[in-house]
Each structure stands twice: as C-alpha cells, then as structure tokens.
Design a protein around this motif. Structure first.
Motif, PDB file in Angstrom:
ATOM      1  N   GLU A   1     -14.115   6.674   3.764  1.00  0.00           N
ATOM      2  CA  GLU A   1     -13.120   5.624   3.548  1.00  0.00           C
ATOM      3  C   GLU A   1     -13.706   4.388   2.868  1.00  0.00           C
ATOM      4  OE1 GLU A   1     -10.724   2.778   6.565  1.00  0.00           O
ATOM      5  OE2 GLU A   1     -10.427   4.933   6.872  1.00  0.00           O
ATOM      6  N   ARG A   2     -14.902   3.976   3.305  1.00  0.00           N
ATOM      7  CA  ARG A   2     -15.463   2.725   2.785  1.00  0.00           C
ATOM      8  C   ARG A   2     -15.805   2.838   1.300  1.00  0.00           C
ATOM      9  NH1 ARG A   2     -20.057  -0.909   5.817  1.00  0.00           N
ATOM     10  NH2 ARG A   2     -20.211  -2.562   4.258  1.00  0.00           N
TER      11      ARG A   2
ATOM     12  N   ASP B   1      -7.511  13.244  -2.555  1.00  0.00           N
ATOM     13  CA  ASP B   1      -7.925  13.485  -1.169  1.00  0.00           C
ATOM     14  C   ASP B   1      -9.347  14.038  -1.097  1.00  0.00           C
ATOM     15  OD1 ASP B   1      -5.556  12.553  -0.210  1.00  0.00           O
ATOM     16  OD2 ASP B   1      -4.662  14.523   0.142  1.00  0.00           O
TER      17      ASP B   1
ATOM     18  N   GLY C   1      -7.269   1.035   5.246  1.00  0.00           N
ATOM     19  CA  GLY C   1      -7.942   2.115   4.534  1.00  0.00           C
ATOM     20  C   GLY C   1      -6.990   3.241   4.207  1.00  0.00           C
ATOM     21  N   GLU C   2      -7.259   3.909   3.098  1.00  0.00           N
ATOM     22  CA  GLU C   2      -6.372   4.951   2.604  1.00  0.00           C
ATOM     23  C   GLU C   2      -6.212   6.084   3.614  1.00  0.00           C
ATOM     24  OE1 GLU C   2      -3.661   6.464  -0.007  1.00  0.00           O
ATOM     25  OE2 GLU C   2      -4.701   4.532  -0.105  1.00  0.00           O
ATOM     26  N   ARG C   3      -7.298   6.469   4.261  1.00  0.00           N
ATOM     27  CA  ARG C   3      -7.210   7.567   5.218  1.00  0.00           C
ATOM     28  C   ARG C   3      -6.295   7.186   6.391  1.00  0.00           C
ATOM     29  NH1 ARG C   3     -12.646  10.495   7.044  1.00  0.00           N
ATOM     30  NH2 ARG C   3     -12.558  10.930   4.814  1.00  0.00           N
ATOM     31  N   THR C   4      -6.415   5.949   6.871  1.00  0.00           N
ATOM     32  CA  THR C   4      -5.552   5.482   7.961  1.00  0.00           C
ATOM     33  C   THR C   4      -4.091   5.499   7.537  1.00  0.00           C
ATOM     34  OG1 THR C   4      -7.280   4.080   8.873  1.00  0.00           O
ATOM     35  CG2 THR C   4      -5.017   3.514   9.440  1.00  0.00           C
TER      36      THR C   4
ATOM     37  N   LEU D   1     -11.735  11.187  -1.417  1.00  0.00           N
ATOM     38  CA  LEU D   1     -11.768  10.445  -0.155  1.00  0.00           C
ATOM     39  C   LEU D   1     -12.635  11.159   0.876  1.00  0.00           C
ATOM     40  CD1 LEU D   1     -10.747   8.220   1.738  1.00  0.00           C
ATOM     41  CD2 LEU D   1      -8.709   9.608   2.149  1.00  0.00           C
TER      42      LEU D   1
ATOM     43  N   GLU E   1     -12.640   3.108  -0.842  1.00  0.00           N
ATOM     44  CA  GLU E   1     -11.981   1.817  -1.046  1.00  0.00           C
ATOM     45  C   GLU E   1     -12.737   0.984  -2.077  1.00  0.00           C
ATOM     46  OE1 GLU E   1      -9.189   0.472   0.206  1.00  0.00           O
ATOM     47  OE2 GLU E   1      -8.654   2.321   1.230  1.00  0.00           O
TER      48      GLU E   1
END
Length: 558
Positions: free
Chosen positions: A18-19, A10, A505-508, A13, A22
């Motif tokens: 996010e970009r 985390d 995206g991982e955060r989403t 991240l 990823e």
C-alpha cells in the motif's frame, strides 16, 4: 490492459504494498523515455536522482520489476516501478502500436545486418570493439579459447571474474550484480570450451583458480537475484567436466576437494563430493576418507566436517556407515531419524526404516519443533499395509501435541478412512473448546473456528466465534452465511467496516467497497434496502474528505 501485459492495477498494489503504491501515484508525471518491447518495458523516473526502471513478464505471465534506486536494489517492487506500471496501464490503447514499432525496428536492424558484406561487418565490429572495452575483452577470450591459447584464456578469465570494476564502494550492489554475472558467465563458457578440447588438464587447474577467485568475491556481492550463484554452480560443473575428461591424479584431486569443502568457500559453488565418485575412484575416495576422518576427529561437532563425512559415505555407497554418521548426532526434532529411515528404505531395508521412523516419533514426542514429515512418513507406510487404526493414533497424538488446522484436517482424513471420525471429532473439538476457554486471545481460539469452518459446520462456528474469532474468520463466516443468516452476516460486515473508516490507502478503499457490496446484499435478503441507502449516505458524508474512497465507491456503483 491485463490481457496485453499480464498485469493490472491490483497486481501493482499487491507487488508494491500500500505505501509504495500510494507513493508511486505521485510519480506519474516523473516518468519519461519509456520504451516498450516484446515482454519488457524500460523507462526513466526522475526522483531524488534519475532512476532506470525495467518491467518484464515472468514465466506465468505476471510482472517483475527492477529499479536502480536504493530500495529497488534491495529487491523491492518500488514506487518508481509502480509509476511506470501505472503509466503503461494508462496508455493501454497505444501498447499494440508501440510493440509493433519495436518489432519493426528489430526486423529492420536484422535486415540491415544481413545486407552488409563480410568486410562491412568486420569494419562495424572493429568500430564497436574500439569503443567498448568489455566487448573487446569478451571477444579476446573467445578467440583465445578457439585457438586453445591457455595463457591468454587464463588472463582473460581471471580478469572477467574480478569484481573490482563493479564494486562502487568496495561492494557489488544488487543493481550491478547482474552485469557482473553476465561477464563471469563468459569466463565459464571459455573454460567449458577449453575442457572440451585437448587442454582439459589445463582447464582443471584454471577452473580451480576461478572457483577460488569467485568464491572469495562472493561475500562481497549482493546476489539477491541469484544470478552470480548460478554462474558459480556452472563454474563448478565446468571443473567437474574438465576432471572427467582429463582424469587428474585421484589423491591430488581428493586433497583439493576436501580443502575446498572444509573451507568457507563452497557456499557459492555448492560442490558435492558425491558427483566426483567416478573422478576419484577407489584411490581418491580412500584419500578423502583419510582427510575427512582426521578433520572429523579434530572437530567432532563441526557441521562442515560432519557433512563431509556424510557425503563421503554416501559416495562410497556404504549405508551402514552413513547411518552411523547420522546416528552420532540425532536431532531432537526427529529430522535425523527420518533421514536414516529414507536411506534404509532406498537400500531396500523397509522394516529397519520403519523402526527408525517410529523411534524418531517417540524421541520427538515432547519436542516443540517435532518434524511433521516424520509422522507423514510413518502414516504413509501404515496406510500401505492397512494399519488404519494406527494411522489414526499417530494423527491423534500429533494433533494433541500441536493443535493446528492442518493437524485437525489430517486427523479427520485418517479417522474418516477408519470409520471413526464422529468420536474423534468430538474429542478434538472439545480439546479446542478447552483451549479457547483457557487461552482466549491466543491462537488456540481461532483454531476452533477454523476447524468448524473447515467441517462446514457454520452454526457451530457462529456459536464459537464471539470472543475468539479473528477478522478474517468473521469475514469468512459472513461470506458463507449471507444467504442463510443475512442478519448475522450483516452485523459482522458492519463491525468490519468500522475500523477501516480510520484508515487510508487504495487497498483499504477497495476493502470498504467490497464489504459495502456484501452489506447491500444482506439488506436485499432482509428486504431492508432503505436502511442500506441511509447507511451509505451517512458513510459518504462522514468520509467525504477521502476523494479516492469516493472514486472507489463510484466504480462499484455504491
């Protein structure tokens, strides 16, 4: 792993965004040559080119990343840093062993060096000097400093401040600025050594040459990390140290100082005239006054000239003269009034200080950018003398001029202390309700919701929210109400999930999982667990082409 290196996935991240996070996932197989030491990790990542990455621990135990790729050289935590960080996290079990191995190598090197004889150490050093020109130059400088060979010291100092060897394209990029700063620091150390000996007078002249050289080069350096700026300030301190020992001619020193301060070369060194009071003495300060006054008359609106006059009268200790300089150009925000008030207070003239502050508050009443510190200053002085009603009046005026949550909170604190918060609160909320009605969709609506949430008035916040609350406010409302108003909270959570279905995206995915856990909690309070199971089944079917989302839901037991 977080306990070993102070970071987790985390954190990567959050640092990268996010970009980049990823993209970093796609470079895991490109990480090679990784070495782990005590508080640092280095590795090579094969991208468009082979990029060198270093991760280090900061003072709080978090992580910093440095990469020589173009994006990394701009100061960003890039995809290559992410790839190295993730690689380390996936090798968590091996970290203690690798760190122990690094410590053993260091200890072994130290033991070997200690076992060498004097002649063997000299031979080793000569071997290194023969192959490392930079090391040879640094040692030549130290040797010349130790022997007080001024001519050699000057030659080496100026050579070590030369940026050209570090400027690949006529400009020192961020990735090379650190190496230049380390070399320049060696030159500063040599100047300090010269100043501390019997060559202080020569150190003064050399320090001025060095200041000019570094200041001229500073504009051609990407000093995003501030390392070169730190060296420049240390160089200025070395000059002051040399002046303190050598006591150069006060008038000549004044002329050099004024010339430097009025030029555009002080950005790096940040020399302050006040620090030179003792060096200048009365004669030097008098000469500074002559030169500064001439400059100010030539350019009365010049920022540099005005600032020089401010520092001069500060150095002279003449409060009234300093106030006259400030008062000649009062900012409409009240910031200058505050500076005057603080100077007067420091001089023990509290009544005059408060008068100036109150004047500033009046003069800036209609300024959109009024300095909030002015109101804070006045309220603190009123509170010290028990003038609570006047504190409330200042906070009320400030709130109505600049309606924000912070202004509302300050008004509440003042009114509670004065015992009149009930009436003040209703008037303040009515103003925010009017704003919300007249300016829906603007920032004013959310201020009303924030104020009610801050008061803990959840029922009123739920009433005010429709049509004006922002996403973060709906989330806060739902989180704080899911036990007492589970149906309302459930509806809010479901609305917040809908737009996330269209994103990746991982955060989403983490946010979706967090909201689903809250949805499940609401259904449990309502006794409708079956509805949650049906909703989750439909969501999984709808989002089945997002494998990382499915993994995130699995990790959270959803």
């Amino acid at each position: 792993m977080a306990s070993e290196l102070g970071f987790a996935e985390d954190d990567l991240l959050a640092l990268a965004g996010e970009r980049s996070f990823e993209r970093g996932l796609g470079y895991l197989d490109a990480v090679c040559g990784m070495e782990i030491g005590d508080g640092w990790i280095t590795a090579t990542v094969q991208g468009t080119e082979a990029y060198e990455v270093e991760l280090t621990e900061d003072e709080e135990g978090g992580i910093l990343g440095d990469c020589d790729c173009p994006y990394g050289r701009e100061g960003h935590f890039c995809k290559h840093c992410v790839a190295v960080g993730l690689t380390v996290l996936r090798q968590a079990s091996a970290i203690p062993r690798q760190r122990a191995a690094a410590a053993n190598r260091t200890a072994g090197l130290e033991a070997w060096l200690q076992a060498l004889s004097h002649d063997e150490l000299l031979a080793l050093l000569r071997e290194q000097i023969a192959h490392d020109r930079g090391l040879r130059h640094r040692l030549e400088l130290r040797a010349a400093s130790a022997r007080s060979e001024t001519a050699v010291v000057r030659e080496r100092v100026m050579a070590m401040l030369d940026v050209r060897p570090f400027a690949r394209y006529g400009y020192v990029e961020r990735g090379d600025a650190g190496a230049y700063a380390r070399q320049a620091a060696e030159a500063v150390d040599a100047l300090r050594a010269l100043a501390a000996g019997d060559r202080a007078q020569e150190a003064v002249g050399l320090a001025r040459e060095a200041i000019r050289a570094l200041s001229q080069a500073y504009g051609e350096i990407d000093d995003s990390d501030g390392a070169v700026g730190d060296v420049a300030r240390e160089l200025a301190e070395a000059h002051l140290q040399a002046c303190g020992t050598a006591r150069p001619d006060p008038a000549e020193t004044a002329e050099w100082l004024v010339g430097h301060l009025l030029s555009d070369l002080n950005d790096a060194t940040d020399i302050d005239l006040v620090d030179y009071r003792k060096v200048l003495g009365p004669a030097g300060l008098a000469r500074v006054r002559e030169l500064a006054t001439e400059a100010w008359h030539r350019a009365p609106n010049g920022w540099t000239e005005k600032y020089l006059m401010e520092r001069l009268v500060k150095a002279e200790g003449n409060v009234d003269a300093l106030i006259a300089v400030y008062a000649a150009d009062l900012a409409p925000t009240g910031a200058t009034h505050l500076k005057i008030a603080m100077e007067l207070e420091a001089a023990g003239r509290e009544t005059e200080a408060l008068d100036w502050a109150e004047r500033g508050l009046r003069d800036s009443a209609h300024s959109a950018n009024a300095d909030g510190r002015l109101a804070d200053y006045i309220c603190t002085r009123y509170e010290q003398t028990g003038r609570t009603a006047e504190v409330v009046a200042v906070r009320r005026d400030r709130f109505h001029a600049h309606r924000s949550l912070a202004a509302y909170q300050l008004l509440r604190t003042a009114a509670e202390a004065a015992g009149c918060w009930k009436a003040e609160r209703e008037a303040a909320l009515e103003a925010l309700r009017t704003d919300a009605r007249e300016q829906r969709g603007s920032r004013c609506g959310p201020v009303l919701v924030d104020a009610l949430l801050d008061d803990g008035d959840l029922d009123a916040a739920w009433q005010a929210a429709p049509g004006c609350a922002e996403e973060r406010q709906w989330l806060t409302l739902a989180d704080r109400s899911k036990d007492t108003r589970p149906a309302d909270a459930l509806a809010a959570y479901l609305r917040l999930i809908e737009p996330l279905k269209k994103k990746t995206g991982e955060r989403t995915y983490q946010q979706v999982a967090r909201l689903l856990l809250a949805v499940r909690s609401c259904h449990q309070h309502l006794g409708t667990e079956g509805e949650f199971t049906a909703y989750l089944t439909m969501l999984r079917a709808d989002q089945r082409r997002k494998p990382n989302l499915m993994k995130a839901l699995d990790r959270h037991g959803l």
